[in-house]
Write a protein that holds these residues in place. Structure first.
Motif, mmCIF file in Angstrom:
data_model
loop_
_atom_site.group_PDB
_atom_site.id
_atom_site.type_symbol
_atom_site.label_atom_id
_atom_site.label_comp_id
_atom_site.label_asym_id
_atom_site.label_seq_id
_atom_site.Cartn_x
_atom_site.Cartn_y
_atom_site.Cartn_z
ATOM 1 N N GLY A 80 -20.595 9.417 -27.695
ATOM 2 C CA GLY A 80 -19.886 8.515 -26.826
ATOM 3 C C GLY A 80 -20.884 7.618 -25.899
ATOM 4 N N VAL A 81 -22.042 8.256 -25.814
ATOM 5 C CA VAL A 81 -23.185 7.582 -24.961
ATOM 6 C C VAL A 81 -23.443 6.171 -25.585
ATOM 7 C CG1 VAL A 81 -25.372 7.636 -23.927
ATOM 8 C CG2 VAL A 81 -23.981 9.608 -23.577
ATOM 9 N N PHE A 82 -23.663 6.416 -27.124
ATOM 10 C CA PHE A 82 -23.904 5.264 -27.746
ATOM 11 C C PHE A 82 -23.110 4.167 -27.628
ATOM 12 C CE2 PHE A 82 -23.684 3.091 -31.968
ATOM 13 C CZ PHE A 82 -24.959 2.396 -32.093
ATOM 14 N N LEU A 83 -21.901 4.287 -27.861
ATOM 15 C CA LEU A 83 -20.654 3.527 -27.598
ATOM 16 C C LEU A 83 -20.718 2.755 -26.436
ATOM 17 C CD1 LEU A 83 -17.499 4.992 -29.538
ATOM 18 C CD2 LEU A 83 -19.194 3.108 -30.412
ATOM 19 N N GLN A 84 -21.014 3.728 -25.472
ATOM 20 C CA GLN A 84 -20.877 2.909 -23.900
ATOM 21 C C GLN A 84 -22.181 2.019 -23.880
ATOM 22 O OE1 GLN A 84 -23.273 3.937 -21.424
ATOM 23 N NE2 GLN A 84 -21.814 3.831 -19.306
ATOM 24 N N THR A 85 -23.351 2.351 -24.390
ATOM 25 C CA THR A 85 -24.391 1.593 -24.292
ATOM 26 C C THR A 85 -24.337 0.495 -25.190
ATOM 27 O OG1 THR A 85 -25.872 3.607 -24.054
ATOM 28 C CG2 THR A 85 -26.995 1.661 -24.780
ATOM 29 N N VAL A 86 -23.707 0.326 -26.318
ATOM 30 C CA VAL A 86 -23.676 -0.784 -26.763
ATOM 31 C C VAL A 86 -22.588 -1.740 -26.235
ATOM 32 C CG1 VAL A 86 -22.331 -1.598 -29.014
ATOM 33 C CG2 VAL A 86 -23.945 0.046 -29.380
ATOM 34 N N THR A 87 -21.467 -1.190 -25.503
ATOM 35 C CA THR A 87 -20.557 -1.703 -24.942
ATOM 36 C C THR A 87 -20.934 -2.525 -23.624
ATOM 37 O OG1 THR A 87 -18.639 -0.469 -25.471
ATOM 38 C CG2 THR A 87 -18.222 -1.866 -23.719
ATOM 39 N N LEU A 88 -21.868 -1.752 -23.086
ATOM 40 C CA LEU A 88 -22.651 -2.397 -21.735
ATOM 41 C C LEU A 88 -23.689 -3.706 -22.354
ATOM 42 C CD1 LEU A 88 -23.466 0.568 -19.454
ATOM 43 C CD2 LEU A 88 -21.490 -1.160 -19.357
ATOM 44 N N ILE A 89 -24.443 -3.312 -23.404
ATOM 45 C CA ILE A 89 -25.128 -4.436 -23.916
ATOM 46 C C ILE A 89 -24.586 -5.542 -24.332
ATOM 47 C CG2 ILE A 89 -26.918 -5.030 -25.845
ATOM 48 C CD1 ILE A 89 -27.798 -2.249 -26.144
ATOM 49 N N ILE A 90 -23.254 -5.662 -24.822
ATOM 50 C CA ILE A 90 -22.389 -6.715 -25.196
ATOM 51 C C ILE A 90 -21.894 -7.547 -23.757
ATOM 52 C CG2 ILE A 90 -20.378 -7.570 -26.280
ATOM 53 C CD1 ILE A 90 -20.756 -5.262 -28.197
ATOM 54 N N LEU A 91 -21.500 -6.430 -22.676
ATOM 55 C CA LEU A 91 -21.248 -7.031 -21.695
ATOM 56 C C LEU A 91 -22.064 -7.776 -20.769
ATOM 57 C CD1 LEU A 91 -18.643 -7.185 -19.465
ATOM 58 C CD2 LEU A 91 -19.615 -5.054 -18.656
ATOM 59 N N THR A 92 -23.369 -7.179 -20.824
ATOM 60 C CA THR A 92 -24.515 -7.816 -20.382
ATOM 61 C C THR A 92 -24.918 -9.009 -20.755
ATOM 62 O OG1 THR A 92 -25.131 -5.730 -19.455
ATOM 63 C CG2 THR A 92 -27.015 -7.544 -19.235
ATOM 64 N N ALA A 93 -25.099 -9.094 -22.220
ATOM 65 C CA ALA A 93 -25.560 -10.153 -22.959
ATOM 66 C C ALA A 93 -24.321 -11.340 -22.541
ATOM 67 C CB ALA A 93 -25.833 -9.989 -24.600
ATOM 68 N N ARG A 94 -23.089 -10.942 -22.605
ATOM 69 C CA ARG A 94 -22.277 -12.340 -22.620
ATOM 70 C C ARG A 94 -22.032 -12.711 -21.052
ATOM 71 N NH1 ARG A 94 -17.123 -10.797 -25.772
ATOM 72 N NH2 ARG A 94 -16.580 -12.983 -25.169
ATOM 73 N N THR A 95 -22.797 -12.173 -20.222
ATOM 74 C CA THR A 95 -22.623 -12.517 -18.876
ATOM 75 C C THR A 95 -23.138 -13.932 -18.329
ATOM 76 O OG1 THR A 95 -22.890 -10.265 -18.105
ATOM 77 C CG2 THR A 95 -23.216 -11.598 -16.408
ATOM 78 N N ASN A 96 -22.187 -14.586 -17.750
ATOM 79 C CA ASN A 96 -22.496 -16.086 -17.046
ATOM 80 C C ASN A 96 -23.131 -15.750 -15.753
ATOM 81 O OD1 ASN A 96 -22.529 -18.509 -15.772
ATOM 82 N ND2 ASN A 96 -20.821 -19.218 -17.166
ATOM 83 N N TRP A 97 -24.396 -15.809 -15.383
ATOM 84 C CA TRP A 97 -25.019 -15.335 -14.018
ATOM 85 C C TRP A 97 -24.738 -16.188 -13.164
ATOM 86 C CZ3 TRP A 97 -26.370 -10.592 -13.608
ATOM 87 C CH2 TRP A 97 -26.636 -9.799 -14.846
ATOM 88 N N ASN A 98 -24.359 -17.548 -13.430
ATOM 89 C CA ASN A 98 -23.977 -18.409 -12.487
ATOM 90 C C ASN A 98 -22.544 -17.930 -11.762
ATOM 91 O OD1 ASN A 98 -26.295 -20.551 -12.666
ATOM 92 N ND2 ASN A 98 -25.296 -21.038 -14.705
ATOM 93 N N LYS A 99 -21.790 -17.527 -12.728
ATOM 94 C CA LYS A 99 -20.355 -17.056 -12.218
ATOM 95 C C LYS A 99 -20.603 -16.003 -11.339
ATOM 96 C CE LYS A 99 -17.462 -19.034 -15.715
ATOM 97 N NZ LYS A 99 -16.272 -18.975 -16.841
ATOM 98 N N GLU A 100 -21.607 -15.127 -11.759
ATOM 99 C CA GLU A 100 -21.743 -14.043 -10.873
ATOM 100 C C GLU A 100 -22.215 -14.127 -9.682
ATOM 101 O OE1 GLU A 100 -20.843 -10.819 -11.845
ATOM 102 O OE2 GLU A 100 -20.420 -11.539 -13.962
ATOM 103 N N VAL A 101 -22.915 -15.366 -9.377
ATOM 104 C CA VAL A 101 -23.392 -15.737 -8.055
ATOM 105 C C VAL A 101 -22.278 -16.316 -7.321
ATOM 106 C CG1 VAL A 101 -24.678 -17.641 -6.908
ATOM 107 C CG2 VAL A 101 -25.776 -16.373 -8.743
ATOM 108 N N GLU A 102 -21.239 -16.850 -7.945
ATOM 109 C CA GLU A 102 -20.059 -17.597 -7.312
ATOM 110 C C GLU A 102 -19.218 -16.178 -6.920
ATOM 111 O OE1 GLU A 102 -18.161 -20.128 -9.810
ATOM 112 O OE2 GLU A 102 -19.755 -21.433 -9.994
ATOM 113 N N LYS A 103 -19.219 -14.982 -7.563
ATOM 114 C CA LYS A 103 -18.689 -14.121 -7.113
ATOM 115 C C LYS A 103 -19.194 -13.161 -6.023
ATOM 116 C CE LYS A 103 -16.620 -13.098 -11.942
ATOM 117 N NZ LYS A 103 -16.927 -12.075 -13.112
#
Length: 508
Positions: free
Chosen positions: A463-486
Motif C-alpha cells: 500500500g505504501v509503495f503504491l501511494q509513493t509511486v502515485t505521489l512521485i507521478i503527481l509531483t513529477a507532472r506538476t506545473n509549478w507556475n500554475k501552483e504559484v497562481e493557485k
C-alpha cells in the motif's frame, strides 16, 4: 538579450562566490534558474544554498517532533514499572485512542502550514495570526467531539477485541489524557504558525526544556508519590499544557511575531467554513496515513499466538515511529519551503526545493535501512530477552528495512502536497492505496496464507509503495507556475472575503 545578460551577470558572480552563498535571495535564485543554461558548478552551489535553508528548518523541526513524541514514550516507560497490565492498558490506549486524536489534530494542523506558509511567502503577515486563531477554534471543536471517545474508551477497546482487564486500564489512562487532548488542540496550530515563519529554533529549545521537566514530574508522580496510571496520564497532560503556555508567551511577547501576531480578533470566527474545508481535507489525508500503521498493530492482535505477534510488530513499529518522527520533521521543513516559495511567486525555487529534499531523504533512508539490517538482533534485544520474540523480530527486520526506505520518500512527498495545498487529492490517493488495496491484501496474506504478521506487513508495504509511486507521478507532472497562481488565488479569495465582511459591517 543584452538586458538579460546584464541582469544575470551579478547573479552568476554571486553563485560562483562561495562567500556570498548565504546572501542570495530566493528572487535572485529564481531569476538565475530562469536563465539557460545553468552550469554544473552553479547547480551544486544552488543545491548547497537550498540544503542550508532546508536543514535550518528541518533540523529544529526534527528535534521538536522527536522530543514531543518522547513525552508519551517516557510516560509509557514509567507505566511499565507499574505492572504488565497497566503497561498493556496504556499501550493500547496510546495506539487505539490517543493515536486517533493525534492523527486528526496533526492532520488539521497541516492546513495552517499550507495557508500560513504561502501567506508568509507573499508577505501577507497580518493574515497569519487570524489563520492560527481559526485553526485553534476548529481544533477545540474537534476536541469536544473526541472527548466522548476518550471517556468511553473502555467500551471502544472491548468492541475491537481487547480483554476486559486491559480495556479497563486503557480507559483509566485515556480519561487521564483528556487535558492533554485540549492542550494538543491549541499547541499544534501555534507550532505550525511559528514554523511557517521559519521560527524553529525557539520551538526546539522549548520542547527540549519541557521534555526534561516531564521526566522529573513523571518520576515524582509515578515512583515517589505513587499516583499510578491515572497520575502518569495527568502528568503527560500537564507537560503539554506547559508547552502551550511557554509557546503562547513566545508568540505574544517575541519581536519576531510582532507583524504576524497582532492579538486576538473576532475576525477569527469569520470564514470558518471555507477554512474548514481545507482543514478537513488535511485531516483526512494525514489520518489515513497515521491510522494505517496503527491498524496493522491492532489487526496483529487477532492472529493466532497474538502475544508473539503483537510483541514483535510493536517492537518493529517503535523503530519505525522513531524514523517517522525524523522524517516528519524533514517533511515539515519541506512544506514550509515549498509553501513560502509558492507564496512568493518563485516556482523554479519551489521545484529546486522538492528535488533537493527528495535526494536528501533517499540518501538518509538508505543509511537507516542498512543500520536496521546490520543491527537486526541488537534491535530486538533492546526491548526483550525472550528468545521467541527476538527471533520473530529478527525475521521481520528485512520488512522493517523496506518500510524505513519507503518512509524516507513518502512523508517528504506528503510535505510537498501540504505546502502546495493538494490535501484533498492525496486523501483520495491514501484511501485507495492503503485501505482499498494494501490493507485487504495484508489481511489475506496474514490470515489465509500462513505468513502471519509478515503477511500483514507485506500488505502494508504494498500500500505504501503504491501511494509513493502515485505521489512521485503527481509531483513529477506538476506545473509549478500554475501552483504559484493557485497560491495567489487562495490568498486573494481569503483577502476578498475579509474585505466584503468588513464592508457589510460598516454599512450595517
Amino acid at each position: 538579450m543584452a538586458e538579460n545578460s546584464g541582469t544575470t551577470q551579478p547573479l552568476l558572480q554571486g553563485i560562483n562566490d562561495q562567500a556570498r552563498l548565504s546572501d542570495l535571495s530566493s528572487e535572485a535564485v529564481e531569476e538565475l534558474l530562469a536563465q539557460e543554461p545553468v552550469s554544473v558548478g552553479q547547480w551544486l552551489r544552488l543545491v548547497g544554498w537550498e540544503s542550508k535553508l532546508l536543514w535550518y528548518l528541518s533540523g529544529a523541526s526534527i528535534a521538536v517532533s522527536i522530543f514531543n513524541f518522547m513525552l508519551s514514550l517516557v510516560t509509557q516507560m514509567f507505566t511499565g514499572h507499574l505492572g504488565a497490565l497497566e503497561l498493556a492498558g496504556a499501550s493500547i490506549a496510546n495506539v487505539g485512542i490517543q493515536g486517533l486524536a493525534y492523527g486528526i489534530m496533526l492532520g488539521m494542523a497541516s492546513a495552517v502550514q499550507t495557508v500560513c506558509g504561502q501567506a508568509y511567502g507573499a508577505k501577507k503577515y497580518d493574515s497569519m495570526g487570524i489563520v492560527c486563531q481559526k485553526a485553534i477554534i476548529l481544533h477545540l471543536g474537534a476536541s469536544v467531539l473526541l472527548t466522548f471517545v476518550y471517556w468511553y474508551s473502555g467500551t471502544i477497546l472491548r468492541a475491537i477485541g481487547q480483554s476486559d482487564s486491559i480495556s479497563a486500564q486503557g480507559q483509566i489512562f485515556a480519561r487521564g489524557l483528556l487535558p492533554q487532548l485540549y492542550a494538543f488542540a491549541i499547541y499544534c496550530p501555534m507550532q505550525r504558525f511559528l514554523q511557517a515563519q521559519n521560527i524553529v529554533n525557539p520551538l526546539a529549545y522549548i520542547s527540549f526544556g519541557i521534555f526534561l521537566v516531564h521526566i522529573l514530574l513523571t518520576w515524582l508522580v509515578v515512583d515517589v508519590v505513587e499516583y499510578g496510571l491515572l497520575g502518569a496520564a495527568l502528568t503527560l497532560g500537564l507537560s503539554w499544557w506547559l508547552l502551550v503556555f511557554v509557546t503562547g508567551l513566545y508568540i505574544i511577547l517575541s519581536p519576531s511575531c510582532k507583524e504576524t501576531w497582532t492579538g486576538f480578533s473576532m475576525k477569527a470566527f469569520r470564514g470558518l467554513w471555507s477554512y474548514l474545508k481545507l482543514t478537513l481535507a488535511s485531516a483526512v489525508m494525514l489520518c489515513l496515513e497515521i491510522w494505517y500503521n496503527q491498524g496493522i498493530v491492532l489487526i496483529s492482535g487477532l492472529l493466532p499466538n497474538p502475544t508473539i505477534s503483537l510483541d514483535s510488530i510493536s517492537i518493529c513499529m517503535n523503530y519505525l515511529n522513531w524514523d517517522m518522527q525524523f522524517m516528519l520533521g524533514l517533511s515539515t521543513g519541506t512544506s514550509v519551503r515549498v509553501g513560502n516559495e509558492l507564496g512568493a511567486g518563485n516556482p523554479k525555487v519551489a521545484r529546486l526545493s522538492v528535488i533537493v529534499v527528495n535526494a536528501t531523504s533517499i540518501l538518509i533512508s538508505i543509511i537507516f535501512s542498512a543500520f536496521v539490517l546490520i543491527c537486526r538482533t541488537a534491535l530486538s534485544k533492546a526491548f526483550t530477552s525472550d528468545d521467541e520474540v527476538i527471533t520473530a523480530v529478527s525475521d521481520l527486520t528485512p520488512l522493517l528495512a523496506i518500510s524505513v526506505f519507503l518512509n524516507g520518500i513518502q512523508p517528504i512527498l506528503s510535505g510537498v502536497a501540504i505546502g502546495s495545498g493538494w490535501q484533498a487529492v492525496v486523501a483520495y490517493v491514501n484511501l485507495t492505496t492503503y485501505y482499498i488495496i494494501g490493507l485487504p491484501i495484508g489481511c489475506v496474506l496474514g490470515f489465509k496464507t500462513g505468513l502471519g504478521v509478515a503477511g500483514i506487513w507485506w500488505g502494508m508495504i504494498f500500500g505504501v509503495f503504491l501511494q509513493t509511486v502515485t505521489l512521485i507521478i503527481l509531483t513529477a507532472r506538476t506545473n509549478w507556475n500554475k501552483e504559484v497562481e493557485k497560491a495567489a488565488d487562495r490568498l486573494k479569495i481569503s483577502a476578498d472575503d475579509e474585505e466584503k465582511r468588513d464592508l457589510v459591517e460598516h454599512i450595517a
